[in-house]
Design an enzyme around this catalytic site. Structure first.
Site, PDB file in Angstrom:
ATOM      1  N   ASN A  90       0.855  -1.183   0.000  1.00 57.99           N
ATOM      2  CA  ASN A  90       0.000   0.000   0.000  1.00 57.99           C
ATOM      3  C   ASN A  90       0.899   1.244   0.000  1.00 57.99           C
ATOM      4  O   ASN A  90       1.671   1.448   0.946  1.00 57.99           O
ATOM      5  CB  ASN A  90      -0.896  -0.039   1.246  1.00 57.99           C
ATOM      6  CG  ASN A  90      -1.848   1.138   1.300  1.00 57.99           C
ATOM      7  OD1 ASN A  90      -1.462   2.270   1.024  1.00 57.99           O
ATOM      8  ND2 ASN A  90      -3.094   0.878   1.658  1.00 57.99           N
TER       9      ASN A  90
ATOM     10  N   HIS B 267       0.847   6.267   1.658  1.00 58.35           N
ATOM     11  CA  HIS B 267       1.597   7.226   2.474  1.00 58.35           C
ATOM     12  C   HIS B 267       2.645   8.013   1.685  1.00 58.35           C
ATOM     13  O   HIS B 267       3.104   9.054   2.153  1.00 58.35           O
ATOM     14  CB  HIS B 267       2.253   6.534   3.661  1.00 58.35           C
ATOM     15  CG  HIS B 267       1.267   6.186   4.734  1.00 58.35           C
ATOM     16  ND1 HIS B 267       0.166   6.965   5.021  1.00 58.35           N
ATOM     17  CD2 HIS B 267       1.216   5.160   5.603  1.00 58.35           C
ATOM     18  CE1 HIS B 267      -0.518   6.409   6.013  1.00 58.35           C
ATOM     19  NE2 HIS B 267       0.099   5.308   6.372  1.00 58.35           N
TER      20      HIS B 267
ATOM     21  N   HIS C 260      -5.680   3.747  -2.241  1.00 60.91           N
ATOM     22  CA  HIS C 260      -7.018   4.119  -1.777  1.00 60.91           C
ATOM     23  C   HIS C 260      -7.246   5.587  -2.138  1.00 60.91           C
ATOM     24  O   HIS C 260      -6.556   6.461  -1.611  1.00 60.91           O
ATOM     25  CB  HIS C 260      -7.044   3.927  -0.253  1.00 60.91           C
ATOM     26  CG  HIS C 260      -8.385   4.149   0.388  1.00 60.91           C
ATOM     27  ND1 HIS C 260      -8.583   3.967   1.743  1.00 60.91           N
ATOM     28  CD2 HIS C 260      -9.590   4.544  -0.105  1.00 60.91           C
ATOM     29  CE1 HIS C 260      -9.842   4.220   2.049  1.00 60.91           C
ATOM     30  NE2 HIS C 260     -10.477   4.583   0.944  1.00 60.91           N
TER      31      HIS C 260
ATOM     32  N   ARG D 197      -9.486   8.289  -1.370  1.00 58.59           N
ATOM     33  CA  ARG D 197     -10.540   8.559  -0.384  1.00 58.59           C
ATOM     34  C   ARG D 197     -11.434   9.688  -0.868  1.00 58.59           C
ATOM     35  O   ARG D 197     -11.022  10.520  -1.679  1.00 58.59           O
ATOM     36  CB  ARG D 197      -9.896   8.942   0.958  1.00 58.59           C
ATOM     37  CG  ARG D 197      -9.046   7.840   1.571  1.00 58.59           C
ATOM     38  CD  ARG D 197      -8.503   8.289   2.906  1.00 58.59           C
ATOM     39  NE  ARG D 197      -9.556   8.401   3.883  1.00 58.59           N
ATOM     40  CZ  ARG D 197      -9.793   7.507   4.855  1.00 58.59           C
ATOM     41  NH1 ARG D 197      -8.998   6.453   4.991  1.00 58.59           N
ATOM     42  NH2 ARG D 197     -10.785   7.671   5.677  1.00 58.59           N
TER      43      ARG D 197
ATOM     44  N   ARG E  91      -7.310  12.848   0.672  1.00 56.52           N
ATOM     45  CA  ARG E  91      -6.247  13.294   1.578  1.00 56.52           C
ATOM     46  C   ARG E  91      -4.866  12.781   1.172  1.00 56.52           C
ATOM     47  O   ARG E  91      -3.878  13.353   1.584  1.00 56.52           O
ATOM     48  CB  ARG E  91      -6.551  12.913   3.023  1.00 56.52           C
ATOM     49  CG  ARG E  91      -6.363  11.445   3.315  1.00 56.52           C
ATOM     50  CD  ARG E  91      -6.495  11.171   4.792  1.00 56.52           C
ATOM     51  NE  ARG E  91      -7.850  11.417   5.249  1.00 56.52           N
ATOM     52  CZ  ARG E  91      -8.399  10.785   6.283  1.00 56.52           C
ATOM     53  NH1 ARG E  91      -7.691   9.918   6.966  1.00 56.52           N
ATOM     54  NH2 ARG E  91      -9.634  11.038   6.652  1.00 56.52           N
TER      55      ARG E  91
ATOM     56  N   GLU F 212      -8.608   0.266  -3.252  1.00 58.77           N
ATOM     57  CA  GLU F 212      -9.461   0.329  -2.058  1.00 58.77           C
ATOM     58  C   GLU F 212     -10.466   1.442  -2.252  1.00 58.77           C
ATOM     59  O   GLU F 212     -10.089   2.551  -2.641  1.00 58.77           O
ATOM     60  CB  GLU F 212      -8.615   0.654  -0.824  1.00 58.77           C
ATOM     61  CG  GLU F 212      -7.970  -0.544  -0.225  1.00 58.77           C
ATOM     62  CD  GLU F 212      -7.193  -0.157   1.021  1.00 58.77           C
ATOM     63  OE1 GLU F 212      -7.455   0.906   1.612  1.00 58.77           O
ATOM     64  OE2 GLU F 212      -6.302  -0.927   1.376  1.00 58.77           O
TER      65      GLU F 212
ATOM     66  N   THR G  29      -8.203   3.489   7.682  1.00 58.25           N
ATOM     67  CA  THR G  29      -9.397   2.652   7.781  1.00 58.25           C
ATOM     68  C   THR G  29      -9.416   1.974   9.149  1.00 58.25           C
ATOM     69  O   THR G  29      -8.481   1.270   9.497  1.00 58.25           O
ATOM     70  CB  THR G  29      -9.387   1.594   6.670  1.00 58.25           C
ATOM     71  OG1 THR G  29      -9.098   2.251   5.446  1.00 58.25           O
ATOM     72  CG2 THR G  29     -10.710   0.894   6.569  1.00 58.25           C
TER      73      THR G  29
ATOM     74  N   GLU H  39     -10.760  -9.493   2.985  1.00 57.04           N
ATOM     75  CA  GLU H  39      -9.497  -9.128   3.641  1.00 57.04           C
ATOM     76  C   GLU H  39      -9.825  -9.007   5.121  1.00 57.04           C
ATOM     77  O   GLU H  39     -10.640  -8.169   5.525  1.00 57.04           O
ATOM     78  CB  GLU H  39      -8.951  -7.811   3.088  1.00 57.04           C
ATOM     79  CG  GLU H  39      -7.642  -7.424   3.783  1.00 57.04           C
ATOM     80  CD  GLU H  39      -6.980  -6.189   3.190  1.00 57.04           C
ATOM     81  OE1 GLU H  39      -7.103  -5.953   1.972  1.00 57.04           O
ATOM     82  OE2 GLU H  39      -6.348  -5.443   3.957  1.00 57.04           O
TER      83      GLU H  39
ATOM     84  N   HIS I 160      -3.728  -4.524   7.690  1.00 56.76           N
ATOM     85  CA  HIS I 160      -3.859  -3.368   8.590  1.00 56.76           C
ATOM     86  C   HIS I 160      -3.001  -3.558   9.839  1.00 56.76           C
ATOM     87  O   HIS I 160      -3.224  -4.477  10.624  1.00 56.76           O
ATOM     88  CB  HIS I 160      -5.300  -3.072   9.009  1.00 56.76           C
ATOM     89  CG  HIS I 160      -5.451  -1.654   9.485  1.00 56.76           C
ATOM     90  ND1 HIS I 160      -5.721  -0.606   8.627  1.00 56.76           N
ATOM     91  CD2 HIS I 160      -5.292  -1.110  10.694  1.00 56.76           C
ATOM     92  CE1 HIS I 160      -5.753   0.517   9.314  1.00 56.76           C
ATOM     93  NE2 HIS I 160      -5.487   0.241  10.573  1.00 56.76           N
TER      94      HIS I 160
HETATM   95  N1  PXP Z   1      -5.831  -3.032   4.151  1.00 57.38           N
HETATM   96  C1  PXP Z   1      -6.756  -2.054   4.128  1.00 57.38           C
HETATM   97  C2  PXP Z   1      -8.130  -2.392   3.726  1.00 57.38           C
HETATM   98  C3  PXP Z   1      -6.403  -0.730   4.469  1.00 57.38           C
HETATM   99  O1  PXP Z   1      -7.331   0.236   4.451  1.00 57.38           O
HETATM  100  C4  PXP Z   1      -5.063  -0.437   4.800  1.00 57.38           C
HETATM  101  C5  PXP Z   1      -4.642   0.963   5.090  1.00 57.38           C
HETATM  102  O2  PXP Z   1      -5.280   1.477   6.136  1.00 57.38           O
HETATM  103  C6  PXP Z   1      -4.146  -1.489   4.810  1.00 57.38           C
HETATM  104  C7  PXP Z   1      -4.546  -2.782   4.482  1.00 57.38           C
HETATM  105  C8  PXP Z   1      -2.713  -1.264   5.153  1.00 57.38           C
HETATM  106  O3  PXP Z   1      -2.615  -0.954   6.490  1.00 57.38           O
HETATM  107  P1  PXP Z   1      -1.241  -0.467   7.095  1.00 57.38           P
HETATM  108  O4  PXP Z   1      -0.929   0.828   6.417  1.00 57.38           O
HETATM  109  O5  PXP Z   1      -1.507  -0.337   8.548  1.00 57.38           O
HETATM  110  O6  PXP Z   1      -0.223  -1.519   6.752  1.00 57.38           O
END
Ligand code: PXP
Length: 250
Positions: free
Chosen positions: A8, A11, A51, A53, A57, A78, A109, A159, A198
């Site tokens: 992901n 960031h 994602h 949003r 953001r 996402e 999330t 997931e 997550h």
């Molecule tokens: N899976 C989903 C559905 C998410 O929304 C996120 C980001 O919040 C992640 C995985 C990745 O989470 P993290 O950034 O905490 O690794």
């Protein structure tokens, strides 16, 4: 099949927006999500997750379309269950869409999608996406009722939300691992593909890997944090090597 890693990269855009929210396409806007996508691919990412949003953001629509057009990796989009995001998904045509709950106040999330409470809208969104050739996953808490509702929407994948697992310390974490294990077994038996994500990081991964039937992990924050010291390609490589001993999903 080996356990797959979806990276992901939201960031990267979070950091860019901190300085360039008004001009994310400016010639000097950095860091660049597209470059990060290529770095993650070089480290062995099996797919990319992003994602867009409702409040934009971090990732902007243009980021998603650019990455989709240029990076030869499967894309997991996402999305909140809204007409706006459905419209974007149908134009973007990612390989996967992961339906997530979304509120403006949350930092990331927070809970899983309540498929039981929002069954009809979730099912309709799943069907529309699948009719467009997009595979759909539902981001849910490791809860058997949510799993059964997810199955009834026709989504082939879930997931499992690992946030509670990640926030718990031993010995409480054992109970969260058990919840995830029970959910993974239940979902797998029902024919669902089981992903998880997550809050996963380089320390809690070993315990998470005791959960059976996992096909893919989606990890963002911890990999991006690690990248600050060793670069994104190496950070992804390290995560992949921690995942490598995982038994083939059965
Ligand atoms: N899976 C989903 C559905 C998410 O929304 C996120 C980001 O919040 C992640 C995985 C990745 O989470 P993290 O950034 O905490 O690794």
């Amino acid at each position: 099949m080996p356990l797959l890693l979806g990276v992901n990269i939201d960031h990267i855009a979070t950091l860019r927006q901190a300085r360039f929210a008004r001009s994310p396409d400016a010639h000097n806007a950095e860091p660049c999500p597209l470059a990060a996508a290529f770095d993650a691919m070089a480290g062995g990412a099996d797919s990319l997750t992003l994602h867009v949003r409702g409040d934009r953001r971090h990732m902007q629509d243009a980021d998603a379309f650019r990455i989709r057009a240029e990076v030869p990796l499967p894309l997991n989009f996402e999305m909140g269950v809204t007409p706006e995001m459905l419209g974007i998904a149908l134009r973007l045509k990612p390989d996967f869409a992961c339906l997530v709950p979304e509120t403006r106040e949350e930092i990331s999330t927070e809970g899983g999608l309540d498929v039981v409470a929002h069954f009809e809208s979730t099912r309709a969104t799943v069907t529309t996406l699948q009719d467009a050739g997009i595979q759909v996953s539902l981001f849910i808490d490791p809860d058997l009722q949510q799993l059964d509702a997810a199955l009834r929407t026709g989504a082939g994948m879930v997931e499992l939300h690992t946030g509670c697992f990640a926030n718990a310390l031993p010995p409480e974490r054992t109970a969260e691992t058990t919840r995830l294990t029970t959910a993974a077994r239940h979902g797998h038996q029902a024919g669902l593909r089981i992903n998880a994500g997550h809050g996963l990081n380089y320390s809690n991964l070993t315990e998470l890997l005791t959960v059976p039937h996992l096909a893919e992990l989606n990890i963002g924050h911890s990999i991006i944090a690690m990248a600050l010291s060793c670069g994104l390609t190496e950070a992804v490589r390290r995560m992949k090597s921690l995942m490598a001993p995982y038994p083939a999903a059965s």
